[in-house]
Each structure stands twice: as C-alpha cells, then as structure tokens.
Scaffold this active site. Structure first.
Site, mmCIF file in Angstrom:
data_model
loop_
_atom_site.group_PDB
_atom_site.id
_atom_site.type_symbol
_atom_site.label_atom_id
_atom_site.label_comp_id
_atom_site.label_asym_id
_atom_site.label_seq_id
_atom_site.Cartn_x
_atom_site.Cartn_y
_atom_site.Cartn_z
ATOM 1 N N LYS A 51 33.344 33.434 45.032
ATOM 2 C CA LYS A 51 32.924 34.809 44.714
ATOM 3 C C LYS A 51 32.593 34.918 43.227
ATOM 4 C CE LYS A 51 35.528 36.633 48.567
ATOM 5 N NZ LYS A 51 36.812 37.101 49.089
ATOM 6 N N GLN A 95 42.335 39.916 47.691
ATOM 7 C CA GLN A 95 42.155 38.738 48.535
ATOM 8 C C GLN A 95 43.329 38.590 49.504
ATOM 9 O OE1 GLN A 95 39.354 36.572 48.382
ATOM 10 N NE2 GLN A 95 40.278 35.768 50.240
ATOM 11 N N ASP A 118 35.023 45.714 50.093
ATOM 12 C CA ASP A 118 35.338 44.948 51.305
ATOM 13 C C ASP A 118 35.283 45.842 52.546
ATOM 14 O OD1 ASP A 118 35.679 42.242 51.298
ATOM 15 O OD2 ASP A 118 37.767 42.283 50.638
#
Ligand code: NAP
Length: 282
Positions: A51, A95, A118
């Site tokens: 990322k 994460q 997200d």
C-alpha cells in the site's frame, strides 16, 4: 475464453489517479493515507508495504503507525480520534487482523466515515445497502470495476457469490444488487452448492479454499471471478478456482495472482483520492 487482467487494469487506474493527484496538488491538497498496524503479522507487513509503494507511485502521502501487542483499546481509539481530527489526513486504514484482546469492530466504527477508505464503518455499509454514494470496501469495488471495464453487463444476470464475509461477500452482494443482478450468496452451511453455482452467469469465489471451484460447478460461458488468495504446499499463490480446468469452460476468468489482488490496492488508492477531492466541496 478471455482472461480479465487485473494487473493491467490496476496499472491503468493508478496512472489516472496519478494525474488526478497532480491536479489536487496544484490546488494545494496533498492526499494522505494513515495506516495503523498492531502486532507482528508477516502478511500484514507485506500488505502495508504494498500500500505504501502504491501511494508513493501515485503521489499520495503515507503515514504508518506501527503499534505493539501491548496497545490498549483506549489508546487505539485515541489514535484513531487524533487522525479523525487532522485536516491533512484523508484516509484512515486499520490493517486487520489485530490482536484478539482488542475489539476491531469498535475500532472500525470509530473511524470517521468520511475518512473510512476501507468502507468498513457501518455508515458506509448502510449507505452502500441503500445505494447512496459512499466508500465501498476495496475488494468488492475492484471486482465491480473489473466487470465494468470488460463491459460485462450485470442487469438481469444470475450472480452467485461463495462467501459472506463482511469485507468481501456481503458488500459484493450489495454492489451486484445495485447493478440489477439477481444474486445468491452461498456459505459454509449452503446445501447443494454445485446446483446453485451451475446457474451462475457470474460466479464469484471468495471463500479461501484453494481450487474449491471445479469445472463441474461452472456453467458454460460463465464469468468467473476468483477473489481467493491461498498458499499452496509449494508456497505458490493459488485462488479458490481451479483455473486450469475452469478456464476451458468460462467466457471470462480472473487469474491468481494478477486478478482481483492488484485491483484491491488500486481501489484503495481511488478511495483516498476520492476523499481528498471531497474536501474541495467543503
Ligand atoms: P472469510 O472471512 O474467512 O470468509 C469466508 C467465507 O466463505 C465465509 O462466509 C464462509 O462461510 C465461506 N465458506 C468457507 N468454506 C466454505 C465452503 N466449503 N463452502 C461454502 N462457503 C464456504 O474470508 P474473506 O476475508 O472473505 O476472504 C475470502 C478469500 O478471499 C480468502 O482467500 C482471502 O485471502 C481472499 N481475499 C482476497 C482479497 C484480494 O485482495 N484479492 C481481499 C480479501 C480477501 P461461513 O460464513 O458460513 O463461515
């Protein structure tokens, strides 16, 4: 049979985003993503590194918060709150997984839905389900983008998803419904799964079982999307679909690697840029 090249498509998306970021920078907006990682998880480290690389390539700034296993829920929430309040941060990503003593749901809920790139915050989940503009979870969004780019019409088509997780199966169901497909979601308790998958014009495998989808489960000329990422005994990446045999029957198929995986990161980048652009409207 046509291979849906996620790697190539993701590259094209990233190139376009780079141009958009250039335009934003001219207007004084520098898109920035903050990523929080808790504990030592080798796979997470690789994902976060990828990322960060993608951000670098596009011109998105990247801030990393690596926290030890000993971080408390209160400290984690405080960190998220600080990032929520910072004007220079456009996207916040926690994460997963995080250590089990922490409540990941509560942490996702705490992320400001306007920075929730997200798409895991219940506000974005709810908006998706009523068809409002929102941040869509990156993997399902990547799947939909692939289908759009290859001009695969979904209206009135029978779509079958295997897997009902909150991050893949369920948001995909909403995305496909919003595109007027008729959708069935299968899961571990589904009976006669083969009968159901054989009716699919579009079959999406997202269960995390290597080569689960075999040739006899697929209708002639179906579109087959493989979300699965599994490691074979030899350490190779394999999908949830038996690519070698299913590809002989499918009209379109995604490979693993090089299919949905690269699209997920491209859509994350897309969401950060979208969030940064939204600040222009404020
Ligand atoms: P997950 O949370 O483990 O969910 C798996 C789903 O599959 C569950 O709904 C489960 O049913 C269902 N399932 C398991 N075994 C089954 C079976 N034998 N028959 C039918 N359904 C079954 O997994 P996930 O996070 O959604 O991920 C799924 C796969 O996608 C994994 O391989 C993951 O690595 C991959 N993935 C890839 C990307 C990408 O960027 N390409 C992103 C995310 C995930 P129950 O609900 O009944 O347990």
């Amino acid at each position: 049979m046509k291979i849906i090249d996620g790697k190539e498509l993701a590259k094209k998306i990233r190139e376009n985003l780079k141009i958009e970021v250039g335009e934003l920078r001219k207007k004084g907006i520098i898109p920035k993503l903050a990523v929080i990682m808790v504990g030592n998880n080798k796979a997470s480290e690789v994902y976060v590194r990828n990322k960060s690389k993608a951000c670098d390539e596009i011109g998105i700034e990247f801030e990393e918060y690596i926290k030890g296993n000993n971080i408390s829920q209160k400290e984690l929430i405080k960190l998220i709150d600080n990032l929520n309040n910072r004007k220079d941060i456009h996207g916040i990503l926690l994460q997963s997984p995080i250590p089990e003593n922490l409540n990941i749901r509560q942490a996702f809920n705490e992320i400001d839905y306007r920075k929730d790139v997200d798409g895991f915050n219940p506000i974005n989940v709810g908006k998706l389900s009523i068809g409002e503009d929102c941040f869509i979870s990156c993997t399902p969004y990547g799947v939909i983008k692939m289908l759009e780019e290859y001009n695969i019409d979904l209206e009135g088509k029978r779509a079958v998803i295997i897997g009902r997780s909150n991050i893949v199966g369920k948001p995909l169901l909403q995305c496909l419904l919003n595109k007027n497909a008729t959708v069935t979601v299968c899961h571990s308790k589904t009976k006669n799964i083969r009968e159901i998958t054989n009716e699919a014009d579009i079959l999406i495998a997202a269960l995390g079982k290597p080569k689960f989808v075999t040739e006899d489960m697929v209708k002639e000329n179906a579109v087959v999307i493989d979300v699965g990422i599994n490691r074979s005994e030899e350490g190779k990446l394999v999908g949830d679909v038996d690519f070698e045999n299913v590809s002989k029957k499918a009209a379109y198929i995604t490979p693993v690697p090089g299919g949905v995986g690269p699209m997920t990161i491209a859509m994350l980048m897309n969401n950060v840029v979208k969030s940064a652009k939204l600040t222009l409207e404020k």
